[in-house]
Design a protein around this motif. Structure first.
Motif, mmCIF file in Angstrom:
data_model
loop_
_atom_site.group_PDB
_atom_site.id
_atom_site.type_symbol
_atom_site.label_atom_id
_atom_site.label_comp_id
_atom_site.label_asym_id
_atom_site.label_seq_id
_atom_site.Cartn_x
_atom_site.Cartn_y
_atom_site.Cartn_z
ATOM 1 N N ALA A 254 43.930 50.105 3.302
ATOM 2 C CA ALA A 254 43.459 48.485 1.884
ATOM 3 C C ALA A 254 43.140 47.568 1.977
ATOM 4 O O ALA A 254 43.234 46.574 1.685
ATOM 5 C CB ALA A 254 44.859 48.885 0.684
ATOM 6 N N GLY A 255 43.573 47.633 3.430
ATOM 7 C CA GLY A 255 43.746 45.532 4.241
ATOM 8 C C GLY A 255 45.391 45.285 3.630
ATOM 9 O O GLY A 255 44.969 44.269 4.084
ATOM 10 N N VAL A 256 46.231 45.387 3.602
ATOM 11 C CA VAL A 256 47.043 44.351 2.599
ATOM 12 C C VAL A 256 48.199 44.523 4.134
ATOM 13 O O VAL A 256 49.248 43.469 3.760
ATOM 14 C CB VAL A 256 48.156 45.576 1.759
ATOM 15 C CG1 VAL A 256 47.201 45.996 0.903
ATOM 16 C CG2 VAL A 256 48.666 47.192 2.422
ATOM 17 N N GLY A 257 47.777 45.681 5.230
ATOM 18 C CA GLY A 257 48.819 45.205 6.094
ATOM 19 C C GLY A 257 48.677 45.760 7.501
ATOM 20 O O GLY A 257 47.333 46.298 7.815
ATOM 21 N N VAL A 258 49.109 45.689 8.598
ATOM 22 C CA VAL A 258 48.751 46.361 9.943
ATOM 23 C C VAL A 258 49.989 47.510 10.627
ATOM 24 O O VAL A 258 51.424 46.823 9.588
ATOM 25 C CB VAL A 258 48.368 45.315 11.121
ATOM 26 C CG1 VAL A 258 47.605 44.419 10.906
ATOM 27 C CG2 VAL A 258 50.017 44.507 11.203
ATOM 28 N N GLY B 203 37.765 52.900 7.983
ATOM 29 C CA GLY B 203 38.884 51.778 7.647
ATOM 30 C C GLY B 203 39.727 51.419 7.928
ATOM 31 O O GLY B 203 40.870 50.500 7.704
ATOM 32 N N TRP B 204 39.830 51.917 8.899
ATOM 33 C CA TRP B 204 41.115 51.277 9.624
ATOM 34 C C TRP B 204 40.485 51.580 11.842
ATOM 35 O O TRP B 204 39.504 52.675 11.804
ATOM 36 C CB TRP B 204 42.245 52.025 10.210
ATOM 37 C CG TRP B 204 41.992 53.376 10.066
ATOM 38 C CD1 TRP B 204 42.006 54.439 9.053
ATOM 39 C CD2 TRP B 204 42.093 54.570 10.556
ATOM 40 N NE1 TRP B 204 41.761 55.327 9.180
ATOM 41 C CE2 TRP B 204 42.069 56.008 10.737
ATOM 42 C CE3 TRP B 204 42.253 54.151 12.679
ATOM 43 C CZ2 TRP B 204 41.360 57.368 11.654
ATOM 44 C CZ3 TRP B 204 42.069 55.039 12.983
ATOM 45 C CH2 TRP B 204 41.985 56.520 12.794
ATOM 46 N N THR B 205 41.050 50.629 12.212
ATOM 47 C CA THR B 205 40.712 50.994 13.601
ATOM 48 C C THR B 205 42.099 51.050 14.168
ATOM 49 O O THR B 205 42.954 50.337 13.631
ATOM 50 C CB THR B 205 40.032 49.788 14.417
ATOM 51 O OG1 THR B 205 40.475 48.648 14.165
ATOM 52 C CG2 THR B 205 38.797 49.644 13.434
ATOM 53 N N ALA B 206 42.056 51.464 15.653
ATOM 54 C CA ALA B 206 42.938 51.883 16.308
ATOM 55 C C ALA B 206 43.079 51.839 17.370
ATOM 56 O O ALA B 206 42.473 51.579 18.527
ATOM 57 C CB ALA B 206 43.760 52.940 16.307
ATOM 58 N N GLN B 207 43.963 51.383 18.361
ATOM 59 C CA GLN B 207 44.077 50.268 19.958
ATOM 60 C C GLN B 207 45.044 50.616 20.664
ATOM 61 O O GLN B 207 46.423 50.278 19.156
ATOM 62 C CB GLN B 207 43.253 48.819 19.970
ATOM 63 C CG GLN B 207 44.000 47.975 19.683
ATOM 64 C CD GLN B 207 43.287 47.092 19.586
ATOM 65 O OE1 GLN B 207 42.569 46.326 20.002
ATOM 66 N NE2 GLN B 207 43.142 47.237 17.538
ATOM 67 N N LEU C 7 44.681 48.670 12.711
ATOM 68 C CA LEU C 7 44.735 47.518 12.186
ATOM 69 C C LEU C 7 43.661 47.810 10.713
ATOM 70 O O LEU C 7 42.623 48.913 11.051
ATOM 71 C CB LEU C 7 43.983 46.054 12.844
ATOM 72 C CG LEU C 7 44.687 45.923 14.395
ATOM 73 C CD1 LEU C 7 43.927 45.016 14.815
ATOM 74 C CD2 LEU C 7 46.023 44.984 13.531
ATOM 75 N N PRO C 8 43.270 47.142 9.572
ATOM 76 C CA PRO C 8 41.853 47.139 8.928
ATOM 77 C C PRO C 8 40.815 46.966 9.139
ATOM 78 O O PRO C 8 40.714 46.114 10.114
ATOM 79 C CB PRO C 8 42.558 46.109 7.757
ATOM 80 C CG PRO C 8 44.142 45.456 8.315
ATOM 81 C CD PRO C 8 44.206 46.536 9.042
ATOM 82 N N GLU C 9 40.079 47.875 9.293
ATOM 83 C CA GLU C 9 37.826 47.760 10.090
ATOM 84 C C GLU C 9 38.390 46.332 9.368
ATOM 85 O O GLU C 9 38.282 45.410 8.347
ATOM 86 C CB GLU C 9 37.372 48.859 8.972
ATOM 87 C CG GLU C 9 36.855 49.616 9.926
ATOM 88 C CD GLU C 9 35.262 50.882 9.372
ATOM 89 O OE1 GLU C 9 35.787 50.207 8.168
ATOM 90 O OE2 GLU C 9 35.327 51.093 10.029
ATOM 91 N N GLY C 10 37.667 46.261 11.028
ATOM 92 C CA GLY C 10 37.080 44.279 10.285
ATOM 93 C C GLY C 10 38.234 43.296 11.086
ATOM 94 O O GLY C 10 37.734 42.237 10.569
ATOM 95 N N HIS C 11 39.312 43.834 11.181
ATOM 96 C CA HIS C 11 39.752 42.732 11.538
ATOM 97 C C HIS C 11 39.847 41.775 12.962
ATOM 98 O O HIS C 11 39.043 42.640 13.597
ATOM 99 C CB HIS C 11 41.618 43.606 11.489
ATOM 100 C CG HIS C 11 42.642 42.188 11.596
ATOM 101 N ND1 HIS C 11 43.483 42.010 12.805
ATOM 102 C CD2 HIS C 11 43.718 42.472 10.663
ATOM 103 C CE1 HIS C 11 44.514 40.825 12.320
ATOM 104 N NE2 HIS C 11 44.262 41.316 11.580
ATOM 105 N N ILE D 97 53.800 46.799 7.974
ATOM 106 C CA ILE D 97 54.099 48.880 6.604
ATOM 107 C C ILE D 97 54.713 49.299 8.710
ATOM 108 O O ILE D 97 54.486 49.639 9.543
ATOM 109 C CB ILE D 97 52.632 49.378 7.065
ATOM 110 C CG1 ILE D 97 51.953 48.080 6.179
ATOM 111 C CG2 ILE D 97 52.756 50.309 5.917
ATOM 112 C CD1 ILE D 97 50.799 48.947 5.950
ATOM 113 N N CYS D 98 56.082 49.753 7.707
ATOM 114 C CA CYS D 98 57.346 50.328 8.342
ATOM 115 C C CYS D 98 58.105 51.144 7.910
ATOM 116 O O CYS D 98 58.204 50.273 6.232
ATOM 117 C CB CYS D 98 57.233 49.498 10.036
ATOM 118 S SG CYS D 98 58.341 50.435 11.382
#
Lengths: 300, 300
Positions: free
Chosen positions: B238-242, B257-261, B175-179, B197-198
DNA sequence: CCCCGCAATGAAGCAGTACTTCACGATCAT
DNA sequence: ATGATCGTGAAGTACTGCTTCATTGCGGGG
């Protein structure tokens, strides 16, 4: 990339045992085969065939290439068969290789039954004695091989092939009628003074007999060398010696003049196998099924 | 008997997707390829290739023959390699095919290490995206294939090939950071309103995403179609998707700019495999061993 | 709508190759 | 020795497979 036709030439040389013989099988002349072989050797940069005394034998490199060449030919045949199958053309020929004594008992019954069930498939039978024949199956020259193994004789490797045991065929000790040991369940060692009847050295049943005797600490004297069990039995009937003969042969043989019993000690048996390529086309499993039931009848 | 060179022509047509393309690969002219193909079709009595606009596609019979043709070529190459090996000539070239993202993380390390250990072996790397490539291994054009599977995408059959799993690579939800959902372990269904995004339909990770979403009873909206995970990550940043991205990619990516889990619910993972022919020549298992340890390092 | 471009094929020519025939050397048995 | 057998070298021929050039057929762009 190697030329498949040249590999075919090599394979035929190996099977025929001479360049002239290979030419005959290929419907070529001897110089043609010689030239193709020479080109193959030149492009690989090593000798593949030892020319000499009454024929040609493969070098180690030649044997390696033979092995792969048979696979190449097998794949080529399989490719053609596969396309024909897609077109709905059922393969109309099934070539079967079997050792001689299988050809006397097991195979005839199976061929007859298969022929009734699949009258449109033409059957071809050729004599192939172990350990030959595996290569013929790999190369697709044979669709199905009936072969055997005797105790003490290692089974050949079956890369790319499928082997199924059809029958365990006990080897019985056969003595002339009235022989003093009849009914006493003698061990092989007890009969070390007899004249034995068996195949020549190198024949599977001879190897098996020798190793069984060695296991009992004796050496048996093979006085009559024949690979044909009918001949063996005739000799025994004539009282000139003793032998080990598969039960299935005895059951089909004319009785009288001999007695059979399992030897004391180990109970040796020959095993009979069907060998075919993986992914065989339909008639092959059908034939194997027929052979399986025929084998059960022989065994029962 | 079929001509192996013609089969080679067919195989190249299949891989190139056109007769002209095959001619180029074969260093022939188009009429030559056309003629060979025509002869092949004539001797088999059926069409193998559908000529059409913008290339050529195989008919069902053509696909069957392609499959066998690749085996024939593979056996031919193996035959030559085997003889060279007997002569003590170590194969000096190892050709490796890998999907793009393997080429970014796993393969470079392995190539470097292998190169140190076997400096005399020339390495060749080409991009091969699943599910292609199995045929290239069968035909010997590739010695080793690094491929992957995503959940919901069946693995191709591997007749005659050996497949070993190198790595289980979990797919993380990025996800974008801060989502707002960051750290909440959302399920895919919870993110059904996001722009996803795929890869494009037909790409493995898209198939996997779609089937995972279907399992949760939702349809995800894929707004950005790219098969390149670096691009995916840039878009997320860039915050446009996951998106779902393999952990190994993330570990090698620049952070920020991103976080993952791991997603809530099922823990999807892509699996990475090495595929090679049975009876490979020595450098191949050596490379697989190197890849295996490299994979462990990636995983650890 | 016409024309251009690409893909495939047909036709003719050329070259390489794979076979044949003929001749010879080597090896072995009679 | 001599004939038989097996393999090979040499020369000739026929074929097959590739090339070049020209044509057809189809689709997209101006």
């Amino acid at each position: 990339m190697l030329d498949a036709n040249r590999l075919r030439v090599l394979v035929e040389i190996a099977h025929a045992g001479s360049i002239t013989g290979a030419a005959e099988r290929l419907s070529f002349t001897a110089p043609a085969v010689s030239q193709q072989l020479a080109k193959l050797e030149r492009e690989l940069g090593c000798a593949l065939v030892e020319r000499g005394r009454g024929g040609a034998r493969l070098t180690p490199a030649g044997r390696v290439l033979l092995d792969h060449g048979e696979r190449v030919l097998g794949e080529l045949r399989a490719a053609e068969a596969a396309v024909r199958a897609v077109q709905g053309e059922a393969p109309r020929r099934l070539s079967l290789g079997a050792f001689a004594s299988a050809g006397k008992v097991l195979v005839p019954r199976a061929l007859a039954e298969f022929g009734r069930a699949h009258p449109h498939v033409r059957l071809a039978l050729s004599d192939v004695e172990p350990p030959d024949g595996y290569g013929l199956v790999t190369s697709g020259e044979l669709d199905l091989l009936i072969t055997h193994s005797y105790p003490g004789v290692p089974l050949p490797a079956t890369t790319g092939l499928h082997r199924e045991r059809l029958l365990v065929d006990p080897l019985l000790l056969v003595l002339p009628e009235g022989h003093p040991a009849a009914g006493t369940r003698p061990r092989l060692a007890d009969l070390a003074d007899e004249e034995w009847i068996c195949g020549a050295p190198g024949i599977s049943n001879r190897t098996a007999l020798d190793s069984a005797a060695r296991a009992e600490g004796v050496r048996l004297d093979v006085a009559y060398e024949t690979r044909d069990y009918e001949v063996s039995l005739a000799l025994i009937r004539a009282g000139v010696g003793v032998g080990l003969i598969p039960r299935s042969i005895l059951r089909a043989a004319s009785p009288g003049g001999w007695t059979a019993q399992p030897p004391g000690g180990d109970r040796p048996a020959r095993e009979i196998y069907a060998v075919h390529r993986r992914r065989p086309y339909p008639p092959v499993p059908a034939m194997v099924a027929v052979l399986r039931t025929a084998a059960e009848r022989v065994n029962g």
